[in-house]
Design a protein around this motif. Structure first.
Motif, short mmCIF file in Angstrom:
data_model
loop_
_atom_site.label_atom_id
_atom_site.label_comp_id
_atom_site.label_asym_id
_atom_site.label_seq_id
_atom_site.Cartn_x
_atom_site.Cartn_y
_atom_site.Cartn_z
N PHE A 189 18.01 -11.09 -2.81
CA PHE A 189 17.35 -9.99 -3.53
C PHE A 189 16.26 -9.36 -2.67
CE2 PHE A 189 15.50 -7.84 -7.16
CZ PHE A 189 14.13 -7.85 -6.90
N PHE A 190 15.50 -10.17 -1.98
CA PHE A 190 14.33 -9.67 -1.24
C PHE A 190 14.76 -8.81 -0.05
CE2 PHE A 190 10.87 -11.80 -3.44
CZ PHE A 190 11.54 -12.74 -4.16
N ASN A 191 15.81 -9.23 0.66
CA ASN A 191 16.28 -8.42 1.79
C ASN A 191 16.89 -7.10 1.33
OD1 ASN A 191 15.44 -10.16 3.74
ND2 ASN A 191 17.45 -11.10 4.07
N ALA A 222 13.90 -10.53 7.33
CA ALA A 222 13.09 -11.75 7.25
C ALA A 222 12.38 -11.87 5.90
CB ALA A 222 12.07 -11.77 8.37
N ILE A 223 12.54 -10.86 5.03
CA ILE A 223 11.80 -10.88 3.75
C ILE A 223 12.27 -12.06 2.90
CG2 ILE A 223 11.15 -9.57 1.71
CD1 ILE A 223 11.87 -7.02 3.17
N LYS A 257 6.75 -27.92 15.58
CA LYS A 257 7.42 -29.13 16.07
C LYS A 257 8.94 -28.98 15.97
CE LYS A 257 3.87 -32.69 15.47
NZ LYS A 257 3.16 -33.22 14.30
N GLN A 258 9.38 -28.34 14.91
CA GLN A 258 10.84 -28.15 14.75
C GLN A 258 11.33 -26.95 15.55
OE1 GLN A 258 10.88 -27.64 10.53
NE2 GLN A 258 10.88 -29.83 10.05
N ASN A 259 10.37 -26.32 16.29
CA ASN A 259 10.70 -25.16 17.11
C ASN A 259 11.30 -24.05 16.23
OD1 ASN A 259 10.66 -23.79 19.50
ND2 ASN A 259 12.74 -24.42 20.08
N LYS A 260 10.78 -23.96 14.97
CA LYS A 260 11.28 -22.92 14.03
C LYS A 260 10.23 -21.84 13.84
CE LYS A 260 14.40 -25.70 11.15
NZ LYS A 260 14.52 -26.37 9.81
N ARG A 261 10.64 -20.60 13.87
CA ARG A 261 9.72 -19.51 13.63
C ARG A 261 9.47 -19.37 12.12
NH1 ARG A 261 10.53 -14.81 18.02
NH2 ARG A 261 10.56 -16.17 19.85
N ILE A 262 8.29 -18.96 11.77
CA ILE A 262 7.96 -18.72 10.36
C ILE A 262 8.27 -17.26 10.06
CG2 ILE A 262 6.14 -18.77 8.61
CD1 ILE A 262 4.69 -20.83 10.40
N SER A 263 9.30 -17.05 9.25
CA SER A 263 9.66 -15.68 8.90
C SER A 263 8.53 -15.02 8.14
CB SER A 263 10.93 -15.68 8.03
OG SER A 263 12.00 -16.16 8.81
N GLY A 264 8.29 -13.75 8.45
CA GLY A 264 7.18 -13.04 7.83
C GLY A 264 5.94 -13.07 8.68
#
Ligand code: ACO
Ligand code: LMR
Length: 638
Positions: free
Chosen positions: A599-601, A482-483, A509-516
């Motif tokens: 790169f981050f992952n 999730a990085i 509202k978009q039913n999306k999780r916030i990574s991190g």
């Protein structure tokens, strides 16, 4: 306006719109043989790829490709001084206007396409004429050769287009690396090339050359070319191949009468044959038709002669005039010009068996032109391009540093960071932070999904690599992977100054999780100790906008649910963004590119591979046999 000396006076950087490999390669061959340090083409706007692979001498070189001008890093935008528009006729107007409005340091460019609607040419002309408004804030007054032009060439300095040919041998034959004092121009690209060869074959050299293009409304007109030649201190003679049709030559006659053009001109006006037709024929170029008497080749020749121009009655006479050009003031080979000196060195010595040419101060010894040419004609592209490491001087060089030197003198964090970025880290702080992440992420207990998969595979008798792969394949949007996405959230949030409440609300509202954000184990009252260590590092930085934004999101989410804390992935993403931008001077556009390539992952994958491997070896030592759950441990839902 076209100012040759201004172009000659500094390094020019070109952006190409569209990718025409032979033309772009010919520009790089010109640059290489002219002794430049690197390609003048520094960016290409095209779709579907990240680089165009060309040759720099005999070696491969990658020219960066961007999908749109908006994707250009600010540093590249500011560096670009010229453009080469290779797009189709219908797209020339919109793409050229966008260039003019986006690039603050443009001197001008060339339009290659034919069939550009005349009203489009007029619109571009009006956009750049002195005094007109241009959005990018730069002053107007650029030059644009074309449409339908092979471009502009200044020997030893600039090749902007297909001019002088697209094959290294043509460039050699045309001696386009040796500056001279004869300006050459024509409407026709082919004729311009012929004139360049004519002039250099009779031992003269070119000061600059261009083709107006065969359209009825060339944006840079012949008059402007004559004025540019007049104001160019290196130009002493002008050779011009004109055509029937239009009135350009009469404007030149007026300039000569007004003594605004005083340098000697040799010209030939093609199209005398049209006088043999009852009805004036339309020749190839849109403008090449003498619908009125004064537009005929004969009339123009007469008018030019009347003001002292050497206007040839035939092409043979034209060649003879060129042959008889007296080069009074030899242009000394610019000893100080590293380009020309390097070109001669590159070409292994000076001219071989050639007569002393204009500007040469002495007959120099054997340059084996054929040897250089044959090398360039035998070159083939490598199968791969890589910038991480190479064999060099019998050792392995890693991101530019000899392997053993790097291993013995550099920290592991520096090595990892440099290799993942593809270049040496600038700052010890970056190396220190990356080493910290690598240490913090090695393991988080045998409970986490990836470790369990590795352990199960080990107990199923799989080998190290298979068991490690099993754990690595578990890394994804909810665990360890999730990085990257978290970095995307924080980058966008700062770039768009997004309100944290709105951001969280929009995601919900978009039913999306916030990574991190969020953790199965940790909560507000039982924080992740790693996160605190990571955030403390941010205090070393003068400013940390990404970390502040991530913390502001956490303040909103933890108000909703106690487990929606800033987790270790989110914290790493935020502080790493701040470290890369502050300490490595990486722009937001380049940070976006690092996110795009994951790169981050990579950091979690690298570090947790240590933990998974440890769990594999541990399970092999224990060897408790195949792992299997009981029905009690796996429920069945009707
Ligand atoms: N953003 C918004 N809402 C969330 C988030 C999030 N990141 N995480 C959980 N929620 C909500 C869920 O939507 C759910 O809401 P609901 O009860 O209204 O349906 C509630 O919180 C509980 O969700 P669960 O998945 O049951 O909670 P859990 O504790 O299992 O989730 C997890 C932990 C998987 C990490 C989750 O927080 C998540 O998916 N986060 C985003 C991905 C991420 O950052 N992963 C990295 C974790 S750290 C690491 O792997 C090293
Ligand atoms: C980890 O580093 O593996 C954790 O944050 C994930 C977890 O579930 O503990």
């Amino acid at each position: 306006m076209l100012n040759i000396q201004k172009i000659r006076s500094k390094k020019q950087s070109i952006i190409a719109l569209g990718s025409h490999i032979p033309i772009l390669q010919s520009i790089l061959d010109f640059d290489y043989l002219a002794g430049k340090e690197g390609p003048s083409v520094i960016a290409i706007i095209a779709s579907g790829r990240k680089n165009v692979r060309l040759f720099w001498g005999e070696k491969d070189v990658l020219i960066p490709v961007y999908p749109t001008l908006a994707h250009l890093p600010a540093s590249v935008k500011n560096e670009i001084t010229l453009f080469l528009n290779l797009t189709s006729g219908r797209r020339v107007l919109s793409s050229t206007v966008e260039l003019l409005d986006s690039l603050p340091n443009l001197l001008g460019g060339a339009l290659f396409a034919e069939n550009v609607p005349e009203k489009h040419s007029i619109e571009i002309f009006n956009k750049i004429k002195p005094g007109s408004r241009i959005k990018s804030g730069m002053t107007s007054g650029q030059f644009i050769v074309g449409p339908a032009s092979v471009g502009l060439m200044i020997p030893g300095h600039l090749k902007l287009g297909a001019i002088a040919g697209t094959d290294a041998e043509q460039l050699m034959d045309s001696h386009v690396f040796e500056p001279g004092s004869v300006a050459v121009f024509s409407s026709s690209g082919g004729m311009t090339g012929e004139l360049i060869r004519l002039v250099t074959t009779v031992q003269k050299r070119i000061s600059f050359s261009l083709s107006f293009g065969g359209d009825r409304f060339p944006i840079l007109t012949p008059v402007e070319a004559f004025l540019a030649a007049e104001h160019d201190p290196q130009t002493k003679h002008i050779v011009y191949f004109g055509e029937l049709g239009g009135y350009d030559e009469y404007e030149l006659v007026d300039l000569i009468k007004q003594k605004k053009v005083t340098k000697p001109i040799i010209t030939y006006i093609g199209g005398t044959i049209s006088a043999m037709f009852e009805k004036p024929p339309q020749f190839g170029h849109a403008k090449a038709m003498a619908s009125r008497g004064e537009e005929t080749a004969q009339a123009k020749t007469k008018a030019l002669k009347s003001v002292g121009v050497k206007a040839a009655q035939s092409f043979e006479e034209f060649i003879d005039f060129v042959k008889k050009i007296k080069i009074k003031d030899n242009i000394p080979l610019p000893d100080g010009n590293p380009h020309v000196k390097r070109a001669l060195r590159l070409l292994e010595g000076g001219l071989k068996n050639d007569l002393p040419y204009e500007g040469s101060t002495e007959r120099s010894e054997g340059r084996d032109v054929q040897k250089v040419l044959s090398k360039m004609q035998q070159r083939t592209h490598a199968l791969f391009m890589n910038s991480i490491s190479q064999d060099k001087d019998g050792s392995v060089e890693i991101v530019g540093e000899e392997m053993l030197s790097m291993a013995t003198k550099r920290s592991f964090g520096h090595i990892v960071g440099s290799m993942l970025l593809g270049r040496q880290l600038k700052s010890k702080d970056t190396a220190e932070f990356i080493e910290l992440i690598m240490k913090l992420l090695v393991d988080h207990g045998p409970y986490v999904s990836g470790a369990i998969n590795t352990m199960i595979a080990a107990r199923a008798g799989k080998d190290l690599v298979s068991s490690l792969a099993s754990g690595l394949l578990t890394i994804g949007p909810r665990f360890g992977g999730a990085i990257n996405q978290a970095a995307q959230h924080w980058l966008e949030g700062v770039a768009e100054s997004i309100d944290p409440d709105e951001y969280v609300e929009r995601s919900a509202k978009q039913n999306k999780r916030i990574s991190g954000i969020g953790h199965r184990k940790y909560r507000v009252d039982t924080p992740d100790p790693r996160v605190n260590v990571i955030l403390t590092f941010a205090k070393k930085l003068n400013k940390s906008p990404y970390t502040l934004f991530a913390k502001s999101i956490e303040a909103v989410t933890t108000a909703k649910k106690a487990n929606l804390i800033l987790n270790v992935d989110g914290a790493i993403a935020a502080v790493l963004l701040d470290v890369l931008s502050q300490k490595e001077k990486i722009s937001p556009e380049e940070l976006q590119e690092l996110i795009n390539i994951e790169f981050f992952n990579a950091l979690f994958v690298l570090s947790r591979s240590v933990g998974f491997t440890a769990h594999y070896l541990d399970q092999r030592r224990k060897d408790e046999g195949l792992f299997r759950l009981s029905p009690k441990e796996v429920g069945f839902a009707e």
